[in-house]
Each structure stands twice: as structure tokens, then as C-alpha cells.
Design a protein around this motif. Structure first.
Motif, PDB file in Angstrom:
ATOM      1  N   SER A   1      -2.718  42.145   6.415  1.00 11.32           N
ATOM      2  CA  SER A   1      -4.064  41.800   6.890  1.00 11.32           C
ATOM      3  C   SER A   1      -5.106  41.802   5.774  1.00 11.32           C
ATOM      4  CB  SER A   1      -4.495  42.755   8.003  1.00 11.32           C
ATOM      5  OG  SER A   1      -4.487  44.107   7.542  1.00 11.32           O
ATOM      6  N   SER A   2      -4.801  42.430   4.631  1.00  8.72           N
ATOM      7  CA  SER A   2      -5.745  42.434   3.519  1.00  8.72           C
ATOM      8  C   SER A   2      -5.432  41.344   2.492  1.00  8.72           C
ATOM      9  CB  SER A   2      -5.747  43.807   2.823  1.00  8.72           C
ATOM     10  OG  SER A   2      -4.474  44.098   2.272  1.00  8.72           O
ATOM     11  N   ALA A   3      -4.438  40.498   2.771  1.00  4.00           N
ATOM     12  CA  ALA A   3      -4.065  39.431   1.848  1.00  4.00           C
ATOM     13  C   ALA A   3      -5.109  38.316   1.861  1.00  4.00           C
ATOM     14  CB  ALA A   3      -2.699  38.869   2.226  1.00  4.00           C
ATOM     15  N   THR A   4      -5.100  37.511   0.829  1.00  4.89           N
ATOM     16  CA  THR A   4      -5.953  36.330   0.756  1.00  4.89           C
ATOM     17  C   THR A   4      -5.083  35.084   0.895  1.00  4.89           C
ATOM     18  OG1 THR A   4      -5.798  36.240  -1.653  1.00  4.89           O
ATOM     19  CG2 THR A   4      -7.634  37.489  -0.708  1.00  4.89           C
ATOM     20  N   ALA A   5      -5.686  34.001   1.371  1.00  6.66           N
ATOM     21  CA  ALA A   5      -4.910  32.785   1.607  1.00  6.66           C
ATOM     22  C   ALA A   5      -5.754  31.548   1.324  1.00  6.66           C
ATOM     23  CB  ALA A   5      -4.399  32.748   3.051  1.00  6.66           C
ATOM     24  N   VAL A   6      -5.059  30.477   0.962  1.00 10.29           N
ATOM     25  CA  VAL A   6      -5.688  29.171   0.753  1.00 10.29           C
ATOM     26  C   VAL A   6      -4.799  28.114   1.408  1.00 10.29           C
ATOM     27  CG1 VAL A   6      -6.431  27.437  -0.920  1.00 10.29           C
ATOM     28  CG2 VAL A   6      -6.751  29.870  -1.420  1.00 10.29           C
ATOM     29  N   LEU A   7      -5.419  27.250   2.219  1.00  8.79           N
ATOM     30  CA  LEU A   7      -4.721  26.120   2.820  1.00  8.79           C
ATOM     31  C   LEU A   7      -5.069  24.883   2.011  1.00  8.79           C
ATOM     32  CD1 LEU A   7      -6.088  27.972   5.365  1.00  8.79           C
ATOM     33  CD2 LEU A   7      -4.390  26.629   6.594  1.00  8.79           C
ATOM     34  N   GLU A   8      -4.082  23.970   1.825  1.00  9.34           N
ATOM     35  CA  GLU A   8      -4.263  22.820   0.945  1.00  9.34           C
ATOM     36  C   GLU A   8      -3.816  21.525   1.617  1.00  9.34           C
ATOM     37  OE1 GLU A   8      -3.056  23.966  -3.374  1.00  9.34           O
ATOM     38  OE2 GLU A   8      -1.707  25.013  -1.994  1.00  9.34           O
ATOM     39  N   ARG A   9      -4.529  20.446   1.267  1.00  7.13           N
ATOM     40  CA  ARG A   9      -4.132  19.103   1.711  1.00  7.13           C
ATOM     41  C   ARG A   9      -4.451  18.125   0.592  1.00  7.13           C
ATOM     42  NH1 ARG A   9      -7.445  18.088   6.230  1.00  7.13           N
ATOM     43  NH2 ARG A   9      -9.030  17.219   4.835  1.00  7.13           N
ATOM     44  N   SER A  10      -3.486  17.279   0.260  1.00  9.80           N
ATOM     45  CA  SER A  10      -3.687  16.268  -0.768  1.00  9.80           C
ATOM     46  C   SER A  10      -3.311  14.912  -0.186  1.00  9.80           C
ATOM     47  CB  SER A  10      -2.819  16.569  -2.001  1.00  9.80           C
ATOM     48  OG  SER A  10      -2.994  15.578  -2.986  1.00  9.80           O
ATOM     49  N   GLU A  11      -4.173  13.921  -0.407  1.00 10.63           N
ATOM     50  CA  GLU A  11      -3.932  12.591   0.129  1.00 10.63           C
ATOM     51  C   GLU A  11      -4.184  11.552  -0.955  1.00 10.63           C
ATOM     52  OE1 GLU A  11      -5.275  12.534   4.673  1.00 10.63           O
ATOM     53  OE2 GLU A  11      -6.845  13.340   3.370  1.00 10.63           O
TER      54      GLU A  11
ATOM     55  N   VAL B   1       0.849  -1.179   0.000  1.00  7.54           N
ATOM     56  CA  VAL B   1       0.000   0.000   0.000  1.00  7.54           C
ATOM     57  C   VAL B   1       0.891   1.236   0.000  1.00  7.54           C
ATOM     58  CG1 VAL B   1      -1.719   1.316   1.281  1.00  7.54           C
ATOM     59  CG2 VAL B   1      -1.853  -1.176   1.226  1.00  7.54           C
ATOM     60  N   VAL B   2       0.662   2.143  -0.915  1.00 12.49           N
ATOM     61  CA  VAL B   2       1.419   3.389  -0.987  1.00 12.49           C
ATOM     62  C   VAL B   2       0.517   4.523  -0.542  1.00 12.49           C
ATOM     63  CG1 VAL B   2       2.652   4.985  -2.493  1.00 12.49           C
ATOM     64  CG2 VAL B   2       2.840   2.532  -2.879  1.00 12.49           C
ATOM     65  N   GLU B   3       0.948   5.274   0.455  1.00 14.27           N
ATOM     66  CA  GLU B   3       0.168   6.399   0.967  1.00 14.27           C
ATOM     67  C   GLU B   3       0.985   7.670   0.830  1.00 14.27           C
ATOM     68  OE1 GLU B   3      -0.882   5.493   4.946  1.00 14.27           O
ATOM     69  OE2 GLU B   3      -2.419   4.025   4.390  1.00 14.27           O
ATOM     70  N   GLU B   4       0.368   8.730   0.331  1.00 17.83           N
ATOM     71  CA  GLU B   4       1.025  10.024   0.197  1.00 17.83           C
ATOM     72  C   GLU B   4       0.174  11.107   0.838  1.00 17.83           C
ATOM     73  OE1 GLU B   4       3.756   9.905  -3.797  1.00 17.83           O
ATOM     74  OE2 GLU B   4       1.706  10.645  -3.960  1.00 17.83           O
ATOM     75  N   GLU B   5       0.838  12.031   1.508  1.00 22.50           N
ATOM     76  CA  GLU B   5       0.161  13.191   2.077  1.00 22.50           C
ATOM     77  C   GLU B   5       0.981  14.430   1.749  1.00 22.50           C
ATOM     78  OE1 GLU B   5      -0.008  12.370   6.217  1.00 22.50           O
ATOM     79  OE2 GLU B   5      -1.844  11.187   6.073  1.00 22.50           O
ATOM     80  N   TYR B   6       0.307  15.497   1.398  1.00 15.99           N
ATOM     81  CA  TYR B   6       0.973  16.765   1.092  1.00 15.99           C
ATOM     82  C   TYR B   6       0.173  17.889   1.741  1.00 15.99           C
ATOM     83  CZ  TYR B   6       0.811  21.075  -1.631  1.00 15.99           C
ATOM     84  OH  TYR B   6       0.734  22.377  -2.002  1.00 15.99           O
ATOM     85  N   TYR B   7       0.898  18.814   2.371  1.00 14.85           N
ATOM     86  CA  TYR B   7       0.261  19.975   2.982  1.00 14.85           C
ATOM     87  C   TYR B   7       0.982  21.236   2.516  1.00 14.85           C
ATOM     88  CZ  TYR B   7      -1.620  16.483   6.192  1.00 14.85           C
ATOM     89  OH  TYR B   7      -2.261  15.383   6.718  1.00 14.85           O
ATOM     90  N   GLY B   8       0.233  22.288   2.300  1.00 15.10           N
ATOM     91  CA  GLY B   8       0.825  23.557   1.925  1.00 15.10           C
ATOM     92  C   GLY B   8      -0.197  24.669   2.016  1.00 15.10           C
ATOM     93  N   PHE B   9       0.274  25.894   1.851  1.00 18.23           N
ATOM     94  CA  PHE B   9      -0.646  27.034   1.840  1.00 18.23           C
ATOM     95  C   PHE B   9      -0.029  28.152   1.018  1.00 18.23           C
ATOM     96  CE2 PHE B   9       2.108  27.626   5.496  1.00 18.23           C
ATOM     97  CZ  PHE B   9       2.410  28.980   5.494  1.00 18.23           C
ATOM     98  N   SER B  10      -0.870  29.044   0.547  1.00 15.65           N
ATOM     99  CA  SER B  10      -0.392  30.183  -0.227  1.00 15.65           C
ATOM    100  C   SER B  10      -1.057  31.461   0.268  1.00 15.65           C
ATOM    101  CB  SER B  10      -0.689  29.986  -1.711  1.00 15.65           C
ATOM    102  OG  SER B  10      -2.082  29.847  -1.944  1.00 15.65           O
ATOM    103  N   VAL B  11      -0.313  32.546   0.219  1.00 15.75           N
ATOM    104  CA  VAL B  11      -0.792  33.862   0.632  1.00 15.75           C
ATOM    105  C   VAL B  11      -0.433  34.841  -0.471  1.00 15.75           C
ATOM    106  CG1 VAL B  11      -0.603  35.701   2.341  1.00 15.75           C
ATOM    107  CG2 VAL B  11      -0.412  33.313   3.074  1.00 15.75           C
ATOM    108  N   LYS B  12      -1.380  35.647  -0.906  1.00  6.75           N
ATOM    109  CA  LYS B  12      -1.075  36.606  -1.967  1.00  6.75           C
ATOM    110  C   LYS B  12      -1.684  37.967  -1.672  1.00  6.75           C
ATOM    111  CE  LYS B  12      -4.827  35.141  -5.072  1.00  6.75           C
ATOM    112  NZ  LYS B  12      -5.137  34.668  -6.436  1.00  6.75           N
ATOM    113  N   MET B  13      -0.986  38.985  -2.189  1.00  4.78           N
ATOM    114  CA  MET B  13      -1.421  40.358  -1.946  1.00  4.78           C
ATOM    115  C   MET B  13      -0.762  41.280  -2.968  1.00  4.78           C
ATOM    116  SD  MET B  13      -0.894  42.651   1.494  1.00  4.78           S
ATOM    117  CE  MET B  13      -1.061  44.430   1.421  1.00  4.78           C
ATOM    118  N   ALA B  14      -1.461  42.315  -3.373  1.00  8.89           N
ATOM    119  CA  ALA B  14      -0.902  43.373  -4.214  1.00  8.89           C
ATOM    120  C   ALA B  14      -0.630  44.584  -3.329  1.00  8.89           C
ATOM    121  CB  ALA B  14      -1.858  43.730  -5.338  1.00  8.89           C
TER     122      ALA B  14
END
Length: 233
Positions: A180-190, A30-43
Motif C-alpha cells: 500500500s505504500s508503493a508508487t505506481a505509474v500507468l503508461e500509454r503510447s500511441e 496507415v500504420v497504427e501502434e498502441e502500447y499499454y503498461g504500468f510499473s509499481v515500485k517499493m523498497a
């Protein structure tokens, strides 16, 4: 350059070579993979140390226990112009900013994330032929997940995969900029896959082999040294 950390677990019940060479016990791992990350962006409208331009689009990518880069595009915008308007502003430069001196963390349930340390912008000097520090940007950001976690799941051959995202709010600073006005997305891949027995993997152009050796006991198998390989594609 984008460097992503994966944690891979191989549940190998038995692909072994006994000292006697009498036989090989084999089962599908059985092969199991997990990935976590996040991105923050702002002008950011205004100046940024070491860079020309009056508007700077900043994207920060955070990867726990991995390399976390930032990307900065610097523009010159006339009054009333916006980088959201195609062709309205002049792009002056684009840089990947080193995050080798940063530390990122993320909650596995995507409740929160953070990154701290110092981003360094290395700029190539044509005269000296060396990279020089063009700007240093201390960072101390906290991302808080808001709303629901959205998950998409799918199957590919024998594998089951999922990708989850959650939007987030941001607090803290990048350099002297309030984020404080930036936008962000948290990510998880399994992902989880049952790898077929090796004799079923005939197309070597579409697979790679993971060779392994275990010195010591292997559950369910005799002898004290074991070697084998798993086909992945």
C-alpha cells in the motif's frame, strides 16, 4: 529482459499483384501502434523469502497479454542507512523474477490496472548446472489512477506519436508484503504513420519490409489472391 506487447494495424487499401500481371494498384498504408503498461515500485525493509539482505528494492512491470517481470535488488543496510544514499548500503544480489505465471490488465484510459498470479525467482546452481526455484511470491495488486493524465505529442517524419502517463496508488500484496505504500505509474503510447509508396523507399539500410499475402477479396482490387509489401523505418 523486457518484453513489450504492441498492437499494429495496417490499413492497406491496395498493393496488389493481379493474376494477369497487367499492373499494380498502390496506395500509402496507415500504420497504427498502441502500447499499454504500468510499473509499481517499493523498497521493503525486512526479509524476503529466498534472498539475503534486510532491504529489498522491488520493481514490478505489468504488460497486458505479455510477459510481466519483476526486478529485485537486495541490500544490506546498517541502521540509519538508506538505499537512496549513494554507496550507503551493500548490494548483495540483483534478480529478474519470472512473471510467466502472472496476468496483468490495464484500462486504456489509465483509470486502473492489476496484476495477479505468482512470481518465481529462478537461481542458477553452479554445482548442478541447473536453475532452481529460489523463491515464490504470490502477487495480487490493484493500481488506481489518480490525478490527471499527462500526454506529450510529437511528430517524426510523417508520423504522429503520443505518450501518456498517470500516477497511481497501490493496494494488495507481493508475497507477504503489504504494497500500500508503493508508487505506481500507468503508461500509454500511441503512434500513427503514413508510409510512403514503396518506390520512394530507396535506403534499404534504414528500413525493413513487411511482406504480406491475402487470400480472398481485397477492397477496391480485382482478383482473389493478393501479395505485397510495406516499407517501415
Amino acid at each position: 529482459m523486457r518484453k513489450i506487447l504492441y498492437r499494429t494495424t495496417l490499413g492497406l487499401s491496395a498493393v496488389a499483384l493481379a493474376e494477369s500481371g497487367a499492373g499494380v494498384a498502390q496506395a500509402s498504408p496507415v500504420v497504427e501502434e498502441e502500447y499499454y503498461g504500468f510499473s509499481v515500485k517499493m523498497a521493503h525493509e525486512g526479509s524476503l523469502d529466498g534472498l539475503e539482505g534486510n532491504v529489498h528494492a522491488i520493481l514490478i512491470s505489468g504488460y497486458p497479454d505479455g510477459y510481466s517481470p519483476a526486478y529485485i535488488e537486495s541490500y544490506n543496510c546498517e541502521p540509519g542507512e538508506s538505499i537512496d544514499q549513494e554507496g550507503a548500503c551493500d548490494l548483495l544480489s540483483a534478480h529478474e523474477v519470472s512473471g510467466e505465471n502472472t496476468v496483468a490488465n490495464i484500462d486504456p484510459e489509465l483509470a486502473s490496472a492489476s496484476i495477479s498470479g505468482t512470481f518465481i525467482n529462478y537461481i542458477y546452481n553452479d554445482e548442478s548446472g541447473e536453475f532452481e526455484v529460489g523463491g515464490e511470491y504470490p502477487v495480487d495488486l490493484v493500481v488506481t489512477g489518480v490525478g490527471e493524465v499527462i500526454t506529450d505529442s510529437w511528430r517524426h517524419h510523417s508520423s504522429t506519436n503520443s505518450y501518456s502517463t498517470r500516477e497511481g496508488t497501490v493496494s494488495g500484496t507481493f508475497g507477504s508484503i503489504d504494497f500500500s505504500s508503493a508508487t505506481a505509474v500507468l503508461e500509454r503510447s500511441e503512434g500513427r504513420a503514413i508510409v510512403p509508396p514503396v518506390e520512394h523507399l530507396q535506403n534499404h539500410d534504414q528500413m525493413m519490409k513487411l511482406f504480406w499475402t491475402e487470400i480472398g477479396e481485397l477492397e477496391g482490387v480485382a482478383e482473389n489472391a493478393h501479395t505485397g509489401h510495406v516499407g517501415l523505418w
